[in-house]
Design a protein around this motif. Structure first.
Motif, PDB file in Angstrom:
ATOM      1  N   UNK A  98       0.829  -1.192   0.000  1.00  0.00           N
ATOM      2  CA  UNK A  98       0.000   0.000   0.000  1.00  0.00           C
ATOM      3  C   UNK A  98       0.875   1.258   0.000  1.00  0.00           C
ATOM      4  N   UNK A  99       2.058   1.167   0.625  1.00  0.00           N
ATOM      5  CA  UNK A  99       2.966   2.322   0.624  1.00  0.00           C
ATOM      6  C   UNK A  99       3.341   2.720  -0.798  1.00  0.00           C
ATOM      7  N   UNK A 100       3.559   1.719  -1.653  1.00  0.00           N
ATOM      8  CA  UNK A 100       3.928   2.008  -3.034  1.00  0.00           C
ATOM      9  C   UNK A 100       2.768   2.642  -3.796  1.00  0.00           C
ATOM     10  N   UNK A 101       1.552   2.209  -3.522  1.00  0.00           N
ATOM     11  CA  UNK A 101       0.389   2.806  -4.158  1.00  0.00           C
ATOM     12  C   UNK A 101       0.232   4.254  -3.724  1.00  0.00           C
ATOM     13  N   UNK A 102       0.418   4.521  -2.440  1.00  0.00           N
ATOM     14  CA  UNK A 102       0.316   5.903  -1.949  1.00  0.00           C
ATOM     15  C   UNK A 102       1.402   6.766  -2.576  1.00  0.00           C
ATOM     16  N   UNK A 103       2.605   6.258  -2.689  1.00  0.00           N
ATOM     17  CA  UNK A 103       3.687   7.007  -3.344  1.00  0.00           C
ATOM     18  C   UNK A 103       3.345   7.265  -4.812  1.00  0.00           C
ATOM     19  N   UNK A 104       2.800   6.268  -5.483  1.00  0.00           N
ATOM     20  CA  UNK A 104       2.368   6.419  -6.873  1.00  0.00           C
ATOM     21  C   UNK A 104       1.333   7.540  -6.982  1.00  0.00           C
ATOM     22  N   UNK A 105       0.351   7.513  -6.092  1.00  0.00           N
ATOM     23  CA  UNK A 105      -0.692   8.546  -6.104  1.00  0.00           C
ATOM     24  C   UNK A 105      -0.115   9.938  -5.865  1.00  0.00           C
ATOM     25  N   UNK A 106       0.772  10.065  -4.917  1.00  0.00           N
ATOM     26  CA  UNK A 106       1.379  11.369  -4.637  1.00  0.00           C
ATOM     27  C   UNK A 106       2.143  11.895  -5.866  1.00  0.00           C
ATOM     28  N   UNK A 107       2.827  11.012  -6.585  1.00  0.00           N
ATOM     29  CA  UNK A 107       3.529  11.419  -7.803  1.00  0.00           C
ATOM     30  C   UNK A 107       2.545  11.898  -8.869  1.00  0.00           C
ATOM     31  N   UNK A 108       1.436  11.194  -9.033  1.00  0.00           N
ATOM     32  CA  UNK A 108       0.446  11.606 -10.031  1.00  0.00           C
ATOM     33  C   UNK A 108      -0.187  12.946  -9.644  1.00  0.00           C
ATOM     34  N   UNK A 109      -0.453  13.144  -8.361  1.00  0.00           N
ATOM     35  CA  UNK A 109      -1.023  14.416  -7.918  1.00  0.00           C
ATOM     36  C   UNK A 109      -0.043  15.558  -8.149  1.00  0.00           C
ATOM     37  N   UNK A 110       1.245  15.302  -7.924  1.00  0.00           N
ATOM     38  CA  UNK A 110       2.260  16.322  -8.214  1.00  0.00           C
ATOM     39  C   UNK A 110       2.240  16.677  -9.700  1.00  0.00           C
ATOM     40  N   UNK A 111       2.114  15.663 -10.560  1.00  0.00           N
ATOM     41  CA  UNK A 111       2.036  15.913 -12.000  1.00  0.00           C
ATOM     42  C   UNK A 111       0.789  16.718 -12.352  1.00  0.00           C
ATOM     43  N   UNK A 112      -0.346  16.353 -11.749  1.00  0.00           N
ATOM     44  CA  UNK A 112      -1.590  17.085 -11.997  1.00  0.00           C
ATOM     45  C   UNK A 112      -1.456  18.544 -11.568  1.00  0.00           C
ATOM     46  N   UNK A 113      -0.824  18.744 -10.428  1.00  0.00           N
ATOM     47  CA  UNK A 113      -0.641  20.102  -9.925  1.00  0.00           C
ATOM     48  C   UNK A 113       0.229  20.922 -10.887  1.00  0.00           C
ATOM     49  N   UNK A 114       1.334  20.339 -11.322  1.00  0.00           N
ATOM     50  CA  UNK A 114       2.215  21.051 -12.257  1.00  0.00           C
ATOM     51  C   UNK A 114       1.493  21.379 -13.561  1.00  0.00           C
ATOM     52  N   UNK A 115       0.700  20.449 -14.064  1.00  0.00           N
ATOM     53  CA  UNK A 115      -0.046  20.688 -15.300  1.00  0.00           C
ATOM     54  C   UNK A 115      -1.046  21.830 -15.127  1.00  0.00           C
ATOM     55  N   UNK A 116      -1.741  21.853 -13.994  1.00  0.00           N
ATOM     56  CA  UNK A 116      -2.716  22.927 -13.735  1.00  0.00           C
ATOM     57  C   UNK A 116      -2.016  24.269 -13.594  1.00  0.00           C
ATOM     58  N   UNK A 117      -0.890  24.289 -12.909  1.00  0.00           N
ATOM     59  CA  UNK A 117      -0.152  25.538 -12.726  1.00  0.00           C
ATOM     60  C   UNK A 117       0.428  26.049 -14.042  1.00  0.00           C
ATOM     61  N   UNK A 118       0.771  25.133 -14.932  1.00  0.00           N
ATOM     62  CA  UNK A 118       1.342  25.522 -16.223  1.00  0.00           C
ATOM     63  C   UNK A 118       0.261  25.989 -17.194  1.00  0.00           C
ATOM     64  N   UNK A 119      -0.981  25.807 -16.804  1.00  0.00           N
ATOM     65  CA  UNK A 119      -2.083  26.275 -17.635  1.00  0.00           C
ATOM     66  C   UNK A 119      -2.414  25.370 -18.801  1.00  0.00           C
ATOM     67  N   UNK A 120      -2.056  24.082 -18.690  1.00  0.00           N
ATOM     68  CA  UNK A 120      -2.428  23.149 -19.751  1.00  0.00           C
ATOM     69  C   UNK A 120      -3.948  23.122 -19.860  1.00  0.00           C
ATOM     70  N   UNK A 121      -4.441  23.147 -21.074  1.00  0.00           N
ATOM     71  CA  UNK A 121      -5.905  23.178 -21.244  1.00  0.00           C
ATOM     72  C   UNK A 121      -6.566  21.957 -20.611  1.00  0.00           C
ATOM     73  N   UNK A 122      -7.535  22.236 -19.832  1.00  0.00           N
ATOM     74  CA  UNK A 122      -8.345  21.148 -19.253  1.00  0.00           C
ATOM     75  C   UNK A 122      -9.789  21.558 -19.378  1.00  0.00           C
ATOM     76  N   UNK A 123     -10.654  20.606 -19.119  1.00  0.00           N
ATOM     77  CA  UNK A 123     -12.080  20.941 -19.184  1.00  0.00           C
ATOM     78  C   UNK A 123     -12.531  21.670 -17.937  1.00  0.00           C
TER      79      UNK A 123
END
Length: 91
Positions: free
Chosen positions: A1-26
């Motif tokens: 489960x630790x690896x899944x949580x780490x995976x999720x945190x990495x994806x959330x970091x990516x989502x955050x960077x994409x939103x901050x960079x202004x990538x078009x989203x719906x």
């Protein structure tokens, strides 16, 4: 489960960077950032509980443990097409 949580945190970091960079989203960047923050807080609430319960024998886990594990898996579900996602993480 630790690896899944780490995976999720990495994806959330990516989502955050994409939103901050202004990538078009719906959705608006502000909403995207609030969603990332909400998911991080959910993970924070569940992480210590899940980490402690993960090492208990199956017969000593209670319904709360199963629910917590299930919630973490559900949070990972949108990322199931990522190369690092594992089949055993599916809800």
């Amino acid at each position: 489960m630790d690896e899944l949580i780490a995976f999720l945190r990495e994806r959330l970091d990516e989502d955050e960077r994409a939103a901050q960079a202004g990538h078009p989203t719906r959705r608006s960047a502000g909403r995207e950032l609030r969603e990332v923050e909400a998911k991080r807080r959910i993970l924070d609430e569940l992480e210590s509980f899940v980490a402690d319960a993960e090492y208990l024998p199956q017969d000593e886990r209670n319904a709360d443990t199963a629910t917590a594990f299930g919630i973490v898996r559900l949070l990972a579900m949108p990322y199931d097409d990522h190369d690092d996602f594992r089949e055993e993480w599916k809800p």
